[in-house]
Design a protein around this motif. Sequence first.
Motif, PDB file in Angstrom:
ATOM      1  N   HIS A   1      15.495  -0.567 -19.492  1.00 38.86           N
ATOM      2  CA  HIS A   1      15.653  -1.246 -20.894  1.00 38.86           C
ATOM      3  C   HIS A   1      17.334  -0.659 -20.518  1.00 38.86           C
ATOM      4  O   HIS A   1      18.429  -0.395 -21.052  1.00 38.86           O
ATOM      5  CB  HIS A   1      15.638  -0.406 -21.766  1.00 38.86           C
ATOM      6  N   GLY A   2      17.939  -0.455 -19.369  1.00 38.50           N
ATOM      7  CA  GLY A   2      19.057  -0.079 -18.606  1.00 38.50           C
ATOM      8  C   GLY A   2      19.782   0.560 -18.753  1.00 38.50           C
ATOM      9  O   GLY A   2      21.219   0.844 -18.782  1.00 38.50           O
ATOM     10  N   LYS A   3      19.152   2.404 -19.550  1.00 32.51           N
ATOM     11  CA  LYS A   3      19.720   2.890 -18.765  1.00 32.51           C
ATOM     12  C   LYS A   3      19.240   4.173 -17.719  1.00 32.51           C
ATOM     13  O   LYS A   3      18.730   3.856 -17.053  1.00 32.51           O
ATOM     14  CB  LYS A   3      19.363   4.171 -20.048  1.00 32.51           C
ATOM     15  N   HIS A   4      20.701   4.699 -17.199  1.00 37.89           N
ATOM     16  CA  HIS A   4      20.857   5.445 -16.041  1.00 37.89           C
ATOM     17  C   HIS A   4      20.233   6.385 -15.523  1.00 37.89           C
ATOM     18  O   HIS A   4      19.511   7.498 -17.066  1.00 37.89           O
ATOM     19  CB  HIS A   4      22.649   6.127 -15.782  1.00 37.89           C
ATOM     20  N   VAL A   5      19.337   7.090 -15.451  1.00 37.32           N
ATOM     21  CA  VAL A   5      18.058   8.031 -15.628  1.00 37.32           C
ATOM     22  C   VAL A   5      18.639   8.782 -13.896  1.00 37.32           C
ATOM     23  O   VAL A   5      18.795   9.103 -13.231  1.00 37.32           O
ATOM     24  CB  VAL A   5      16.815   7.318 -14.810  1.00 37.32           C
ATOM     25  N   LEU A   6      18.288  10.155 -14.663  1.00 40.33           N
ATOM     26  CA  LEU A   6      18.540  11.814 -13.510  1.00 40.33           C
ATOM     27  C   LEU A   6      16.811  11.963 -14.178  1.00 40.33           C
ATOM     28  O   LEU A   6      16.337  12.506 -15.531  1.00 40.33           O
ATOM     29  CB  LEU A   6      19.298  12.865 -13.817  1.00 40.33           C
ATOM     30  N   VAL A   7      15.934  12.260 -13.015  1.00 41.12           N
ATOM     31  CA  VAL A   7      14.783  12.838 -13.454  1.00 41.12           C
ATOM     32  C   VAL A   7      14.610  13.908 -12.316  1.00 41.12           C
ATOM     33  O   VAL A   7      14.998  14.824 -11.498  1.00 41.12           O
ATOM     34  CB  VAL A   7      13.984  11.780 -13.512  1.00 41.12           C
ATOM     35  N   GLU A   8      14.335  14.984 -13.341  1.00 45.85           N
ATOM     36  CA  GLU A   8      13.848  16.420 -12.284  1.00 45.85           C
ATOM     37  C   GLU A   8      12.352  16.734 -11.387  1.00 45.85           C
ATOM     38  O   GLU A   8      12.258  15.378 -10.933  1.00 45.85           O
ATOM     39  CB  GLU A   8      13.379  17.516 -12.975  1.00 45.85           C
ATOM     40  N   LYS A   9      12.946  17.122 -10.426  1.00 40.29           N
ATOM     41  CA  LYS A   9      12.043  17.117  -8.760  1.00 40.29           C
ATOM     42  C   LYS A   9      10.458  18.044  -9.598  1.00 40.29           C
ATOM     43  O   LYS A   9      10.998  18.305  -9.976  1.00 40.29           O
ATOM     44  CB  LYS A   9      12.547  17.808  -7.706  1.00 40.29           C
ATOM     45  N   PRO A  10       9.547  17.474  -8.656  1.00 41.25           N
ATOM     46  CA  PRO A  10       8.728  16.259  -7.995  1.00 41.25           C
ATOM     47  C   PRO A  10       9.016  14.802  -8.572  1.00 41.25           C
ATOM     48  O   PRO A  10       9.074  15.211 -10.227  1.00 41.25           O
ATOM     49  CB  PRO A  10       7.994  16.805  -7.364  1.00 41.25           C
ATOM     50  N   LEU A  11       9.896  13.955  -7.782  1.00 44.45           N
ATOM     51  CA  LEU A  11      10.183  12.571  -8.406  1.00 44.45           C
ATOM     52  C   LEU A  11       8.446  12.681  -9.554  1.00 44.45           C
ATOM     53  O   LEU A  11       8.881  12.045 -10.424  1.00 44.45           O
ATOM     54  CB  LEU A  11       9.882  11.307  -7.303  1.00 44.45           C
ATOM     55  N   ALA A  12       7.606  12.656  -9.024  1.00 42.52           N
ATOM     56  CA  ALA A  12       5.877  12.213  -9.658  1.00 42.52           C
ATOM     57  C   ALA A  12       5.516  13.576  -8.848  1.00 42.52           C
ATOM     58  O   ALA A  12       4.926  13.916  -8.272  1.00 42.52           O
ATOM     59  CB  ALA A  12       5.860  10.622  -9.078  1.00 42.52           C
ATOM     60  N   ASN A  13       4.569  13.040  -8.908  1.00 40.42           N
ATOM     61  CA  ASN A  13       2.587  13.783  -9.203  1.00 40.42           C
ATOM     62  C   ASN A  13       2.050  13.230  -7.982  1.00 40.42           C
ATOM     63  O   ASN A  13       1.022  13.775  -7.395  1.00 40.42           O
ATOM     64  CB  ASN A  13       2.257  14.120 -11.050  1.00 40.42           C
TER      65      ASN A  13
END
Length: 382
Positions: free
Chosen positions: A98-110
Amino acid sequence: MSRTSSALGVAVIGHSFMGKAHSQAWRNVNATFDTPKVAMRVLVGRDAGTVEASARRYGWEASSIDWRASILREDVDIVDICTPGALHAEIAIFALEHGKHVLVEKPLANTVAQAQAMAEAASAAADAGVVSMLGFNYRRVPALVLARDLVAAGRLGELRQLNIRYYQDWLVDAGSPMSWRLRREEAGSGALGDLGSHAVDQVHYLTGAKVSSVSATSKTFVSRRPGAAGDEEVTVDDAIWSTLELDNGAVATVEATRMATGRKNSFRIEAYGSRGSLAFDLESLNHLQLCDSGAPAGEQGSKTILVTEPEHPYLDGWWPTGHVLGWADTFTHEIRDLLLAIEGNTQASPSFAEGLEVQRVLSAIEHSAANNCARVAPDPVP
Ligand code: SOE
């Protein structure tokens, strides 16, 4: 984007420990650094009462328990994901699409599969100018930026050995209660993903090399802990030990544990090269020890650099000479860099692709620990 345009609206999803640390950084960033203006639009949580109270305390305009509706708000441009790892992929991919900039906490995924899907979504969104960034905040410790620059400048010579260990002790007491961090379905792993991911990312960051092979051991010392409905099985590791071979010929040891009695937040990094070495510990995060074997014979040994000067990374935004920074300030640095990447229409680092590389190493460590520990022969010595 021009600075005169309206502020960049932010939504943070998750309002516990990391949600609080990120909220403080969103509150501080415009006062500290010359960045695009931000507006703290909405804080998202699971329970309306608690997230509303947090939003008021942290300075958010609103609170919500609906992350999809919050992301879709016209006045939200950036989505900052501070949830348990199990939710990272679904929320990040929805926001990117949906065109939003994203910051995600570590780790990226499980899992590697989730990380792969996130990296693909980030790459597709980047074509439309959408920026994504992974929150390995220790890349924003001034002393570690200086360490990376010293290595890149050849001050250590040929890098041969790294010893990186992240030791905490908040799970030493077997009576410490269950939490999402101790359930595989929510956290993906234990100390490995929580703390080991920081260590593996620093191997990549400091050396610029990739990990080609690993050998590892893991342990769960306390297998059951008190839960809301009685004792519950811990389904993740308490500690991991690993040896990583890098594609530049160096070898790194990486350890992570939340059972190291007396170590509160000791993320210790040592790097040894043919001409010098360096050492860092998060518990003294304004100091970097440097040993240059080129010093005169009688002056060999490590010197301690106090990394608090305007010429050091990020310090220009804070105080005059000699004023130390704290752990939380690294999140303000992280968000500064995200905002400058958005303004400059450039991609941020660490990217989701870099996060996928870390996830692959974590998976290899987990696989090695589960499969190839050689038993010492029980036979009597011949
Ligand atoms: C774990 O205790 C933890 O909160 C990590 O999840 C963070 O990444 C680290 O910065 C501090 O310790």
